[in-house]
Design an enzyme around this catalytic site. Structure first.
Site, PDB file in Angstrom:
ATOM      1  N   GLY A  11     -10.146  -2.088  -2.203  1.00  0.00           N
ATOM      2  CA  GLY A  11     -10.711  -0.832  -1.695  1.00  0.00           C
ATOM      3  C   GLY A  11     -10.958   0.168  -2.817  1.00  0.00           C
ATOM      4  O   GLY A  11     -12.001   0.843  -2.858  1.00  0.00           O
ATOM      5  N   ASP A  65      -3.278   5.747  -9.891  1.00  0.00           N
ATOM      6  CA  ASP A  65      -2.076   5.808  -9.066  1.00  0.00           C
ATOM      7  C   ASP A  65      -2.255   6.957  -8.081  1.00  0.00           C
ATOM      8  O   ASP A  65      -2.561   8.083  -8.478  1.00  0.00           O
ATOM      9  CB  ASP A  65      -0.827   5.984  -9.920  1.00  0.00           C
ATOM     10  CG  ASP A  65       0.395   5.569  -9.126  1.00  0.00           C
ATOM     11  OD1 ASP A  65       0.409   4.429  -8.620  1.00  0.00           O
ATOM     12  OD2 ASP A  65       1.307   6.385  -8.950  1.00  0.00           O
TER      13      ASP A  65
HETATM   14  P1  IMP Z   1      -1.169   3.006  -5.261  1.00  0.00           P
HETATM   15  O1  IMP Z   1      -1.958   4.014  -5.983  1.00  0.00           O
HETATM   16  O2  IMP Z   1      -1.880   1.681  -5.265  1.00  0.00           O
HETATM   17  O3  IMP Z   1       0.268   2.946  -5.678  1.00  0.00           O
HETATM   18  O4  IMP Z   1      -1.250   3.446  -3.737  1.00  0.00           O
HETATM   19  C1  IMP Z   1      -0.189   3.962  -3.018  1.00  0.00           C
HETATM   20  C2  IMP Z   1      -0.401   3.716  -1.541  1.00  0.00           C
HETATM   21  O5  IMP Z   1      -1.284   4.718  -1.052  1.00  0.00           O
HETATM   22  C3  IMP Z   1      -1.015   2.366  -1.192  1.00  0.00           C
HETATM   23  O6  IMP Z   1      -0.359   1.849  -0.053  1.00  0.00           O
HETATM   24  C4  IMP Z   1      -2.435   2.683  -0.880  1.00  0.00           C
HETATM   25  O7  IMP Z   1      -2.922   1.837   0.145  1.00  0.00           O
HETATM   26  C5  IMP Z   1      -2.379   4.127  -0.417  1.00  0.00           C
HETATM   27  N1  IMP Z   1      -3.587   4.807  -0.849  1.00  0.00           N
HETATM   28  C6  IMP Z   1      -3.975   5.064  -2.121  1.00  0.00           C
HETATM   29  N2  IMP Z   1      -5.180   5.644  -2.125  1.00  0.00           N
HETATM   30  C7  IMP Z   1      -5.557   5.748  -0.837  1.00  0.00           C
HETATM   31  C8  IMP Z   1      -6.735   6.234  -0.226  1.00  0.00           C
HETATM   32  O8  IMP Z   1      -7.702   6.657  -0.846  1.00  0.00           O
HETATM   33  N3  IMP Z   1      -6.750   6.175   1.116  1.00  0.00           N
HETATM   34  C9  IMP Z   1      -5.715   5.670   1.860  1.00  0.00           C
HETATM   35  N4  IMP Z   1      -4.619   5.189   1.337  1.00  0.00           N
HETATM   36  C10 IMP Z   1      -4.540   5.223  -0.018  1.00  0.00           C
END
Ligand code: IMP
Length: 184
Positions: A11, A65
């Protein structure tokens, strides 16, 4: 030019492609798992990720992040967003907020680009947690996050619409402005 995006999240890659391809930048996804340390801020997590990756990958590359911060939960899940999404998911968040009137929340994104030096770009989007999941687009918490001033959730928006107002889109904007001045 080409840019390596270190992430296993398809995504995020889709959003980066939609954002950068009109600028003539091709995004190449590199799936390298890097440790996400427990820290007080997303920036610390991102900085650690770069420090860990920089001896293993050829620069330049970038990572993102992000986190969801819910006011009524004192900013939780914040830096624990990935873990909370994996364990509680959107249904768990809605359950935690059952009967809670204050639905305010925000997303934050830290984009860290490494080209021999570290460059940090950030973005933030305010909004609220909906009472039920809406929409099938996007990923993660998108179906339960409605940005301020909009009636749709992120999951009801196209990637372009989300990019225009999202935390990551804003960090990408700062990043692309820097790239234009320095590289493109
Ligand atoms: P990370 O940046 O991959 O550590 O994301 C942390 C969590 O937040 C993950 O479970 C992602 O799915 C969620 N997340 C990060 N960015 C978004 C976004 O733009 N929309 C919805 N969920 C997000």
């Amino acid at each position: 030019m080409e840019m390596i995006f270190v992430t296993s999240n398809r995504g995020k890659v889709r959003e980066a492609e939609r954002y950068f391809s009109p600028l003539g930048v091709r995004i190449i996804q590199k799936k390298v798992e890097y440790p996400e340390i427990q820290a007080d801020s997303l920036e610390e997590v991102a900085r650690f990720g770069i420090r860990w990756l920089k001896d293993k990958l050829e620069a330049p590359f970038f990572l993102d992040d992000s986190g969801l911060f819910i006011d009524a939960l004192g900013g939780f899940p914040g830096v624990y967003s990935a873990y909370v999404y994996r364990t509680l998911g959107n249904d768990g968040i809605l359950k935690l907020l059952e009967g809670v009137e204050n639905r305010k929340a925000h997303f934050q994104s830290v984009v860290a680009y490494y080209d021999g030096e570290l460059h940090i770009f950030t973005g933030k989007t305010a909004g609220r947690i909906t009472r039920e999941k809406r929409g099938t687009g996007g990923f993660g918490f998108d179906p339960i996050f409605q940005p301020e001033g909009f009636s749709k959730t992120f999951a009801e928006m196209t990637t372009e619409e989300k990019n225009r107002i999202s935390h990551r889109g804003r960090a990408f904007k700062a990043f692309s402005e820097w790239l234009k001045e320095n590289l493109i």
